[in-house]
Design an enzyme around this catalytic site. Structure first.
Site, PDB file in Angstrom:
ATOM      1  N   ARG A   1       0.876  -1.183   0.000  1.00  0.00           N
ATOM      2  CA  ARG A   1       0.000   0.000   0.000  1.00  0.00           C
ATOM      3  C   ARG A   1       0.904   1.221   0.000  1.00  0.00           C
ATOM      4  O   ARG A   1       2.117   1.113   0.123  1.00  0.00           O
ATOM      5  CB  ARG A   1      -1.019  -0.027   1.137  1.00  0.00           C
ATOM      6  N   GLY A   2       0.271   2.395  -0.120  1.00  0.00           N
ATOM      7  CA  GLY A   2       1.069   3.614  -0.303  1.00  0.00           C
ATOM      8  C   GLY A   2       1.129   3.902  -1.799  1.00  0.00           C
ATOM      9  O   GLY A   2       1.455   2.999  -2.591  1.00  0.00           O
ATOM     10  N   ALA A   3       0.793   5.135  -2.185  1.00  0.00           N
ATOM     11  CA  ALA A   3       0.592   5.443  -3.604  1.00  0.00           C
ATOM     12  C   ALA A   3       1.792   5.080  -4.498  1.00  0.00           C
ATOM     13  O   ALA A   3       1.636   4.343  -5.478  1.00  0.00           O
ATOM     14  CB  ALA A   3       0.225   6.921  -3.742  1.00  0.00           C
TER      15      ALA A   3
ATOM     16  N   ARG B   1      -7.019  -0.392  -6.930  1.00  0.00           N
ATOM     17  CA  ARG B   1      -7.348   0.643  -5.929  1.00  0.00           C
ATOM     18  C   ARG B   1      -7.585   1.947  -6.679  1.00  0.00           C
ATOM     19  O   ARG B   1      -6.816   2.296  -7.579  1.00  0.00           O
ATOM     20  CB  ARG B   1      -6.215   0.813  -4.894  1.00  0.00           C
TER      21      ARG B   1
ATOM     22  N   GLN C   1      -1.675   2.215  10.003  1.00  0.00           N
ATOM     23  CA  GLN C   1      -0.407   2.354   9.262  1.00  0.00           C
ATOM     24  C   GLN C   1       0.619   3.144  10.071  1.00  0.00           C
ATOM     25  O   GLN C   1       1.827   2.913   9.939  1.00  0.00           O
ATOM     26  CB  GLN C   1      -0.647   3.071   7.931  1.00  0.00           C
TER      27      GLN C   1
ATOM     28  N   ASP D   1      -2.067  10.717  -2.075  1.00  0.00           N
ATOM     29  CA  ASP D   1      -2.432   9.707  -3.077  1.00  0.00           C
ATOM     30  C   ASP D   1      -2.786  10.342  -4.409  1.00  0.00           C
ATOM     31  O   ASP D   1      -2.690   9.701  -5.454  1.00  0.00           O
ATOM     32  CB  ASP D   1      -3.589   8.852  -2.571  1.00  0.00           C
TER      33      ASP D   1
ATOM     34  N   ASN E   1      -5.514  12.365   0.657  1.00  0.00           N
ATOM     35  CA  ASN E   1      -4.594  11.526   1.446  1.00  0.00           C
ATOM     36  C   ASN E   1      -5.406  10.741   2.465  1.00  0.00           C
ATOM     37  O   ASN E   1      -6.631  10.910   2.580  1.00  0.00           O
ATOM     38  CB  ASN E   1      -3.524  12.391   2.120  1.00  0.00           C
ATOM     39  N   LYS E   2      -4.723   9.915   3.222  1.00  0.00           N
ATOM     40  CA  LYS E   2      -5.352   9.024   4.197  1.00  0.00           C
ATOM     41  C   LYS E   2      -6.367   9.750   5.067  1.00  0.00           C
ATOM     42  O   LYS E   2      -6.106  10.877   5.514  1.00  0.00           O
ATOM     43  CB  LYS E   2      -4.242   8.398   5.052  1.00  0.00           C
TER      44      LYS E   2
END
Ligand code: MRU
Length: 355
Positions: free
Chosen positions: A57-59, A100, A205, A246, A256-257
């Site tokens: 995960r993570g862009a 995603r 995370q 992201d 973002n998150k």
């Protein structure tokens, strides 16, 4: 005190995505920090599932993973469909892109490989040419992170405290990290002395991944509940909030998150600066504003269940958007490898992207 003799690249020892022995190797981020488990992939469908299921995960990391996924898809299609492989691989590219929705780096990487595919002779094995491009995307991401680390750390006064959200480190990128890269560089230079990490509900995370990365590199970290961020700011313990993204829209709005927006609102209220660190591959000039960014909503079970335990009564519902959008007016600086945009506007973003 400014530290001397410590390279900004000293804290750079973790890699989540690797190409090893003609396969894709991923660190399974679902089981960190209790276990370090590597998974190996040689099939594109499994790579798409690994992205959807948050193995990786993570862009930027999912963009790089998807690029290697295209290499695996091309190998399979060439072996099974011969000269027709260019006609059949489209399904695999679509599958990867759908894994995603919010992180634009994913579509960016797949589209880059699709352009290369378009120029290849279908009679030749596509793997070497595609692997070269995927490897370059990976290397470029690490180089961009090193550059952003220096640029971002340069904005921070000596001996500052910072708060970060989610995980934006080596695990979320090709290596080193975006916001966490700035924190690595800032800690090495002495600009940053105190790092606070939001735990980042519901996937944790921050607690599981950011705290783990920083502990691995002997950078002191203090974890806080997401709800403690405003109170931390009120105490004067942090001068900057530093986050990744992201997808950044053409006007500087930042997806973002989930929880990033609340942190930005609280930061502005307390006079704390707000920095967004992301490579140019995260900027989507086709999205005029944050309203155009697709926001992923994940399953209710991620909120209703924690570990093996139900944390809500039967019958309760949950709403689980996993990203939010912070409007550009709450952002003090966007740092990319192409430069720093302060108080972002559409004009400043366009100028930076034209560089
Ligand atoms: O759901 P995740 O863990 O993929 O979300 C990750 C984030 O929101 C990160 O902050 C973002 O991708 C930037 S990572 C360099």
């Amino acid at each position: 005190m400014i530290k001397t003799g410590v390279s900004v690249f000293s804290y750079d020892n973790i890699r989540a995505v690797e190409w090893e022995e003609s396969r894709l190797k991923l660190v399974d981020q679902r089981v960190l920090p209790s276990r370090i488990k590597n998974l190996f992939f040689d099939e594109v469908g499994d790579v798409a599932n690994a992205i959807s299921d948050m193995v990786v995960r993570g862009a930027p990391a999912i963009g790089i993973t998807a690029a290697y996924g295209v290499v695996l898809a091309a190998r399979d299609r060439f072996n099974s469909d011969g000269v027709n492989w260019k006609k059949t691989i489209g399904k695999d590219l679509d599958l990867l892109k759908a894994s995603r929705p919010t992180a634009v780096n994913l579509a960016w990487a797949v589209d880059k490989l699709a352009q290369i595919i378009a120029g290849l002779d279908p009679a030749n094995d596509p793997e070497p040419a595609l692997l070269e491009v995927a490897t370059q995307i990976h290397a470029d991401d690490i180089a961009a992170n090193h550059k952003m680390g220096q640029l971002g750390a340069g904005l921070i006064a000596p001996a500052s405290g910072v708060l970060t959200h989610c995980n934006t480190g080596a695990l979320a990128t090709g290596g080193y990290g975006t916001a966490l890269g700035v924190i690595r560089a800032g800690y090495a230079s002495g600009a940053i002395t105190d790092v606070y990490a939001d735990e980042t509900r519901p996937w944790l995370q921050g607690a599981r991944l950011t705290a783990w990365e920083l502990v691995q590199e002997n950078i002191p970290v203090t974890l806080i509940a997401d709800g403690a961020a405003a109170f931390l700011m009120k105490q004067g313990k942090v001068q900057w909030v530093i986050v990744g993204s992201d997808r950044i829209a053409a006007n500087g709005d930042v997806a973002n998150k989930i929880g990033t927006y609340s942190a930005a609102v609280a930061a502005r209220h307390h006079g704390v600066k707000f920095m967004v660190v992301a490579p140019a591959s995260t900027v989507d000039m086709a999205c005029a504003s944050g309203a155009d960014i697709p926001i992923e909503t994940r399953g209710q079970e991620e909120l209703l269940v924690c570990g093996d335990q139900c944390v809500a009564p039967d019958g309760a519902n949950a709403w689980n958007p996993v990203f939010d959008v912070t409007p550009a007016e709450l952002v003090d600086a966007i740092v990319t490898e192409r430069g720093v945009v302060e108080n972002p506007t559409a004009e400043k973003m366009a100028e930076m992207m034209a560089n």
